[in-house]
Design an enzyme around this catalytic site. Sequence first.
Site, PDB file in Angstrom:
ATOM      1  NE  ARG A   1      -4.030  -2.291   2.014  1.00 47.01           N
ATOM      2  CZ  ARG A   1      -3.829  -3.548   2.236  1.00 47.01           C
ATOM      3  NH1 ARG A   1      -2.624  -3.958   2.400  1.00 47.01           N
ATOM      4  NH2 ARG A   1      -5.027  -4.341   1.926  1.00 47.01           N
TER       5      ARG A   1
ATOM      6  CG  ASP B   1      -3.201  -5.666  -0.961  1.00 45.68           C
ATOM      7  OD1 ASP B   1      -4.366  -5.462  -1.448  1.00 45.68           O
ATOM      8  OD2 ASP B   1      -2.898  -6.242   0.201  1.00 45.68           O
TER       9      ASP B   1
ATOM     10  CG  HIS C   1      -6.223  -8.171  -1.109  1.00 38.16           C
ATOM     11  ND1 HIS C   1      -6.689  -6.846  -0.711  1.00 38.16           N
ATOM     12  CD2 HIS C   1      -6.796  -9.140  -0.315  1.00 38.16           C
ATOM     13  CE1 HIS C   1      -7.260  -7.272   0.572  1.00 38.16           C
ATOM     14  NE2 HIS C   1      -7.384  -8.303   0.685  1.00 38.16           N
TER      15      HIS C   1
ATOM     16  CG  ASP D   1      -6.708 -11.323   3.003  1.00 38.13           C
ATOM     17  OD1 ASP D   1      -6.223 -11.776   2.028  1.00 38.13           O
ATOM     18  OD2 ASP D   1      -6.958 -10.505   3.622  1.00 38.13           O
ATOM     19  CD  GLU D   2      -9.795  -7.933   3.731  1.00 38.53           C
ATOM     20  OE1 GLU D   2     -10.311  -7.490   4.933  1.00 38.53           O
ATOM     21  OE2 GLU D   2      -9.110  -7.555   3.159  1.00 38.53           O
TER      22      GLU D   2
ATOM     23  CD1 TRP E   1      -7.665 -12.742   8.276  1.00 43.42           C
ATOM     24  CD2 TRP E   1      -9.104 -11.129   9.104  1.00 43.42           C
ATOM     25  NE1 TRP E   1      -8.637 -12.541   7.575  1.00 43.42           N
ATOM     26  CE2 TRP E   1      -9.564 -11.764   7.963  1.00 43.42           C
ATOM     27  CE3 TRP E   1      -9.621 -10.052   9.655  1.00 43.42           C
ATOM     28  CZ2 TRP E   1     -10.843 -11.277   7.459  1.00 43.42           C
ATOM     29  CZ3 TRP E   1     -11.068  -9.858   9.128  1.00 43.42           C
ATOM     30  CH2 TRP E   1     -11.416 -10.460   8.048  1.00 43.42           C
TER      31      TRP E   1
END
Length: 789
Positions: free
Chosen positions: A162, A191, A243, A306-307, A373
Site C-alpha cells: 500500500r 495488493d 486483492h 483473504d477478503e 486475523w
Amino acid sequence: MKKTLLFTSLMCAGLSMSALAAAPALMPYPAKLSQQQGYFSLPATLGFSVSQMGDARLALLKQQLQQSLNTQLVDNNQAASLQIHVKQSANADYPALGDDESYSLKINSQGIRIDAATELGALRAAQTLRQLAFEHQGKLPFVSIQDSPRFPWRGLMIDSARHFMPLDAIYRQLDGMASAKLNVFHWHLTDDQGWRLESKTYPKLQELASDGLYYTQDDIRKVVDYARQLGIRVVPEFDVPGHASAIATAYPELISLPGPYQLERHWGVFEPLLDPSNPKVYTFIDAMVGEIASLFPDPYLHIGGDEINPKQWQQSESVAAYMTEHKLADHHELHTHFNAKVQKILARHGKKMMGWDEIFHPDLPKDIMIQSWQGLDSLAQTAMAGYQGLLSTGFYIDQPQKTAYHYRNEPIPANDFVAPKISNDTQWQQWQFEMPRLKGSAVKGEFVIFTQADGSRQGYIQVNKQQTRMLKDIETLGSLTRFWLDTWMGPMQFEVSLNSTKSLDGRILIGNSPYSVRGKQLGSGQGNNNAPQVVKPTHFEPQSADNILGGEATIWSEIITGENLDLRIWPRLYAIAERFWSAKTLTDKDEMYRRLAVMHEYGTKVGLAYADQQQAGFASLVSKGADLSPLYTLAEIVEQAQYYTRHHIKFQADAYHHGERLDRFVDFLPAESLALVALDRTISQVKPTDNTALSKVDETLSTWQQQLPAMRELVNTNSELLPLAPVVTDIEQTLQLSRQLVANCRNSAINQAEGETLRNQLWQLAEVRQEMVIGLAHSTERLLERCSN
C-alpha cells in the site's frame, strides 16, 4: 531537540522492591534467570573467542557486541573473557522452523560465557548480553541465564504494497527484530495498490502496477541474506485470488471480468479476482511461484487468500460454466477448489502454502499454515482440526493500541469460562446492544449480568455472534455500570446506565476512543425462573496447543509510510516479542511497562529511528530552529485515536486513499503515551486526603501546565499546527479540572453529585478530535474514581 523519557515511577506490583531493583530490564525476559552479587567491569579491550560459527554471522555479531559493550574485541582463544561455544558445526545456511534457539549465558568474575546448541541460540544470547550492557553501562551484573523460546514462529509482517517501504527502513526493522529475538519477517509484497516484486517473466507487473516503486530481485536477495545472518526467516506474501487490482492493471486477461483496470488509489476491498476457469491464471501463478522460490529459500509461501468479494465470479459466464463442470455449489467451494490447485503448484516448487483464515478447509493438506486475523475462535478451530496456525488478531500494530492490550493477548485459548451461579436470590438483567461504527456495519451483541445476594457479579457477552466471553471487572460508578473485555477491535469498555428498562445509555470505549451505544433490555428477574441460558464456549482441546506455533504482529500501511514506520512499531513490539518468547505466566503489566521504558531508550541504540522520525516530523511543522519542547509535551498529553478510528474518520471525509497527507502532528505520535502510563500508575496509588501520591500527580500536571503558554504560542504562529488550537484549549481546561480535583481530593472524598458533573465534563473533553484523544481526560477520570466516596 531530541527528547527521551525514562519512567522511574513505574513499579512492579508482583515483586518486592528489593527484587524489583535487582531484576534486569530485559525484554523478552528469559525463561530462567538468577542474579548474584557483583559485577564484571568491561575493559577497553576484551579477549574474544567463538567456536563453530560462520564467517558472515561472526562478523556481524562481533560488530554488534563491540558497539553494545563499548569495547574492542580481540580474537584470543587462549585468554578470552568473552567465550561463545556453539555445539553444532557452523550452520550458516538458512534458518528453519523449529531450530534450537536455546542458550545459556553466564557472567562472573572471570568474564562472559555463552553456550548454545546452534548459531541461532548464540545469536539470541548475544541480544540478551547487549541489553544487559545497555542497562548497566560499563559493567555487567553476575547472572546465570538458561533461556529458550516458548513458540517457534515469532514474526512481524510489514506491508510494502500500500505504501512502499524503502530498503533502509526494512533493514532497520530486521535489526530491531533481531534485538527482540523475533525470527520471521513476513513481507507483504502485492495488493490492490501496488506490485512491489520485480518479475522477469511478467515485467508489466512492475512496469504498470508499481509507480516505479518496487524491489529488484537483487534487492530481495540482499535482504534475505542479511535476515539470514540475523537468524531471521523471510516469508513472502503473493496475494491470490483477491486483492488483485495490481495484477489486473498489468494483465487484465487474467481477471474474471474484462477491464480496463487501473491501480487502486483508495484503501479497502475491491472486486478484481483471478479467473479460476482460465488456464493462463495457473500458468501465471506457476511462473510467479517459480520466481519467488528462486529468491526466497523459506519453505513457506503466503498466498493471502483473504477478503474475497465474489461479485466478479458470480457475474462471469465462464466461471459459472466452470463451477457447473466441477460441481462447485458456491463461491466458497470455488475458492477451496482454486486453493487446492495453487497448493499443488506450490508443492511442485518445494513450497508449503500459508494463508489467512479464509483458506482453511479440511480438503487441504495438513501441512498448510493458517494465519488468523479473525481471532481465537477461528484459530482454535484450525488447531483442533489438525492444522498449524498463528495468531495475529490482537497484534495488529497498525492500530494504535495500548501495549498492555497486546501483552494480554495469549495465542493459546485459555478455557477460562466460569459458568454463572444462579440461586434463588440471584438478580439478573439481559441486554441487547448496538455500537455504530464510522465505517462498516455496527457491532451488535447481547450481554447478561448476574448479581448475587452479597453484591458480587458475573457477566457474559456475545459480540457479533462470536463465542461467549466473560465480562471483566463489573463495577458501579454512580449511575453507571462499567465492565470490559478484549476484542479484535481492542479493549472494549462499556460505561452504561442500566437503570431504564427501555433503553441503554452511555458509551463504549474502544481503547481510548468513545463510541455511542444504543440498546434495550431483553429481560430481568430473580432466580432460575426464565433466567437466560449462557451458551458455554467450545472447549479448546489442550492436546491441540502444539498446532499453534506462535504469532505475528502486523503493520498494514494505509496510513503509515517509511517516515513513521519505526514510530508505529516500536518500542511496543518488544512486549509482543515477549509474549511469543517468554513464559505464559509473565503477565504483570506494571513490570512490563517498567522494562518497556528502558527498551524505549535501548531501541534507539540498536539503530531504530522512532526518536529521529518524531523529531523530524515535529520539526517539519514549525519554523526552522523553533523549540520543539511544547510539541513533545503535547505528545505526552494526547494520543492517536485507537482501534481503526483514524482510518474510519478518513473514510468519512473521503480521504481514505493514497493521496491523503500523512505528515500532520498526529502522524508523528507514538502508539501510546508512556508519560500517561506513568501518570496512571501513580493515580492507582491515590487515596483521598493522602498527600503522597496526590503530590506526585500534581507535580506532573503542573509541569504540563507550565508548558501551555509556549504550546499555544507555537500552535498559533505555525500554520501547520493551527488546527490544533482548539485541542490546546481543551487541554488547558482538562489540566485545570485535573488540578482542581487534586486540590479537592486532598481535603475530602468527592461526593456522587460532584463526581457526575465532573465525569460529564471529562467525557466531552475525551471526544475524538483531529484524529486524536486527550488521553489526560481518561487519566483524570481515573483520578476522580480514586477520589470518590
